[in-house]
Design a protein around this motif. Structure first.
Motif, short mmCIF file in Angstrom:
data_model
loop_
_atom_site.label_atom_id
_atom_site.label_comp_id
_atom_site.label_asym_id
_atom_site.label_seq_id
_atom_site.Cartn_x
_atom_site.Cartn_y
_atom_site.Cartn_z
N THR A 1 0.84 -1.20 0.00
CA THR A 1 0.00 0.00 0.00
C THR A 1 0.87 1.25 0.00
O THR A 1 0.60 2.21 -0.71
CB THR A 1 -0.94 0.01 1.22
OG1 THR A 1 -1.78 -1.14 1.18
CG2 THR A 1 -1.81 1.26 1.21
N ASP A 2 1.94 1.22 0.80
CA ASP A 2 2.86 2.35 0.81
C ASP A 2 3.48 2.57 -0.57
O ASP A 2 3.75 3.70 -0.97
CB ASP A 2 3.97 2.13 1.84
CG ASP A 2 3.45 2.21 3.27
OD1 ASP A 2 2.32 2.69 3.46
OD2 ASP A 2 4.17 1.79 4.19
N HIS B 1 2.01 2.03 -3.27
CA HIS B 1 0.93 2.34 -4.22
C HIS B 1 0.71 1.21 -5.21
O HIS B 1 0.19 1.45 -6.31
CB HIS B 1 1.20 3.64 -4.97
CG HIS B 1 1.29 4.83 -4.06
ND1 HIS B 1 0.19 5.51 -3.60
CD2 HIS B 1 2.36 5.45 -3.50
CE1 HIS B 1 0.59 6.50 -2.80
NE2 HIS B 1 1.89 6.50 -2.73
N ARG C 1 -5.72 1.05 -0.12
CA ARG C 1 -6.48 0.68 1.07
C ARG C 1 -7.52 1.75 1.37
O ARG C 1 -7.27 2.94 1.20
CB ARG C 1 -5.54 0.56 2.27
CG ARG C 1 -6.29 0.67 3.61
CD ARG C 1 -5.43 0.38 4.80
NE ARG C 1 -4.09 0.94 4.70
CZ ARG C 1 -3.03 0.46 5.32
NH1 ARG C 1 -3.14 -0.59 6.07
NH2 ARG C 1 -1.87 1.03 5.19
N GLU D 1 -10.92 2.47 4.38
CA GLU D 1 -11.51 1.97 5.62
C GLU D 1 -12.94 2.47 5.78
O GLU D 1 -13.15 3.55 6.31
CB GLU D 1 -10.66 2.41 6.81
CG GLU D 1 -9.22 1.97 6.73
CD GLU D 1 -8.40 2.42 7.94
OE1 GLU D 1 -8.98 2.69 9.01
OE2 GLU D 1 -7.17 2.50 7.81
N PRO D 2 -13.91 1.69 5.34
CA PRO D 2 -15.30 2.06 5.56
C PRO D 2 -15.63 2.05 7.05
O PRO D 2 -14.98 1.32 7.81
CB PRO D 2 -16.09 0.98 4.83
CG PRO D 2 -15.11 0.30 3.94
CD PRO D 2 -13.79 0.42 4.62
N ARG E 1 -6.74 -2.00 -7.89
CA ARG E 1 -7.01 -0.90 -8.82
C ARG E 1 -6.44 0.40 -8.24
O ARG E 1 -7.03 1.02 -7.36
CB ARG E 1 -8.52 -0.77 -9.04
CG ARG E 1 -8.90 0.29 -10.05
CD ARG E 1 -10.41 0.31 -10.26
NE ARG E 1 -10.82 1.47 -11.03
CZ ARG E 1 -12.09 1.79 -11.27
NH1 ARG E 1 -13.06 1.03 -10.78
NH2 ARG E 1 -12.39 2.86 -11.96
N ILE F 1 -4.49 13.64 -1.84
CA ILE F 1 -5.56 12.83 -2.41
C ILE F 1 -6.87 13.16 -1.70
O ILE F 1 -6.87 13.71 -0.61
CB ILE F 1 -5.29 11.31 -2.28
CG1 ILE F 1 -5.22 10.92 -0.82
CG2 ILE F 1 -4.04 10.92 -3.02
CD1 ILE F 1 -5.12 9.44 -0.61
N ALA F 2 -7.95 12.82 -2.36
CA ALA F 2 -9.27 13.00 -1.77
C ALA F 2 -10.03 11.69 -1.92
O ALA F 2 -10.27 11.23 -3.03
CB ALA F 2 -10.02 14.13 -2.46
N ASP F 3 -10.36 11.09 -0.80
CA ASP F 3 -11.13 9.85 -0.83
C ASP F 3 -12.60 10.19 -0.63
O ASP F 3 -12.96 10.87 0.32
CB ASP F 3 -10.66 8.90 0.28
CG ASP F 3 -9.50 8.05 -0.18
OD1 ASP F 3 -9.45 7.73 -1.39
OD2 ASP F 3 -8.65 7.71 0.65
N VAL F 4 -13.41 9.72 -1.54
CA VAL F 4 -14.85 9.94 -1.42
C VAL F 4 -15.52 8.61 -1.12
O VAL F 4 -15.29 7.62 -1.81
CB VAL F 4 -15.45 10.53 -2.71
CG1 VAL F 4 -16.93 10.76 -2.54
CG2 VAL F 4 -14.74 11.83 -3.08
N LEU F 5 -16.29 8.60 -0.06
CA LEU F 5 -16.98 7.37 0.33
C LEU F 5 -18.48 7.62 0.38
O LEU F 5 -18.98 8.36 1.23
CB LEU F 5 -16.49 6.91 1.71
CG LEU F 5 -17.07 5.58 2.18
CD1 LEU F 5 -16.57 4.44 1.28
CD2 LEU F 5 -16.71 5.30 3.62
#
Lengths: 156, 156
Positions: free
Chosen positions: B68-69, B71, B75, B77-78, B88, B132-136
């Motif tokens: 993961t580090d 890339h 990863r 986390e819900p 992906r 980065i921007a994570d959208v959940l």
DNA sequence: TGTCTTATTGTGATTGATTCAAAATAAGTG
DNA sequence: CACTTATTTTGAATCAATCACAATAAGACA
């Protein structure tokens, strides 16, 4: 007159409106979260104990979970962090976390009112009925940039 | 010829490119994540053991964290879930989780290429350099809607 | 091909966050 | 004031993940 006697009365009214009893534990937790936004359960416990020393960790978890379900609190879980809580609910603001020091800042919704509530589904995806969209920005805060305190392990 | 011999060779090449040794554990984990996107470490362990029975949980955690580090894995986390992994990477797609059954679907970036990389900061916020921007997205999937299998506790 | 270095994995125990179960307490009702 | 039961407390347990260190094996080089 809803908030005449400070947030205390407002919290009590909201609890009653949800059919919940008004307890000193709930009020202490709400006040603690209000004073310390973006805090984990452990910190909320410590803060709440300043005004209610006999408060239990277990109670804090139960209260936080219940109030979150009632939408009186909002919970979000940054990577590699316990769940954080805040009293700012009702709007759809988002969060930015520093991947170096963990600092959390509030961010206004980037796209207007309902942010990304109309996702572009994958071809083979089965669309869901979206209720909320949590946006979590990750970056380096000014403080950490200045002090060159870069993260030892660059998490994603 | 980069992917001539299937993903196996591609994984190996990528590992070498990152200065990592090519081990059967890493390849087994990568293959398992490829076969089971959006899986937690525990499931990845089970899947990887089909081809490498002596694989250890500890190794899976180490490998997942390291890749993961690098890339090579992503990863996320819900809420109320252990960390999930997928192969992906490189695009900025997002995720939708069903708050009833936990199902996860991929979602294309809603706003174009770089989604919400220019957040609207609060007045009193100290802006960060966003990476980065994570959208959940959170909602109810078709399956759960049809079966009326509503969540017992309505999490946020 | 064999040896060597050290990255990587395995073994075993431990932490941290959260949850469960059941008894004790207290908020709201009449 | 008494009563019902929601809420809190007490104490133990679970889950996900991490730490420390010994054993192993991948890659480099002779």
């Amino acid at each position: 007159m809803t908030e005449s006697n400070g947030p205390q009365e407002a919290w009590a009214a909201a609890l009653r409106a949800h059919g919940r009893r008004v307890t000193k534990q709930r009020l202490a937790v709400l006040a603690a979260v209000e004073r310390h936004p973006h805090s984990p359960a452990e910190h909320i416990l410590a803060a709440a104990r300043e005004e209610l020393p006999e408060l239990t960790a277990q109670s804090v978890y139960v209260v936080l979970g219940d109030l979150t379900d009632l939408h009186m609190l909002r919970r979000f879980e940054p990577p590699h962090s316990p769940a954080l809580y805040e009293t700012r609910v009702g709007d759809n603001h988002h969060h930015a976390v520093c991947i170096s020091c963990g600092r959390v800042e509030d961010v206004e919704c980037a796209v207007g009112h309902a942010p990304c509530l109309t996702p572009h589904w994958d071809e083979d995806a089965k669309p869901m009925t979206i209720q909320i969209a949590d946006v979590l920005y990750q970056g380096i805060c000014q403080e950490c940039q200045r002090t060159q305190k870069l993260p030892s392990n660059v998490q994603q």
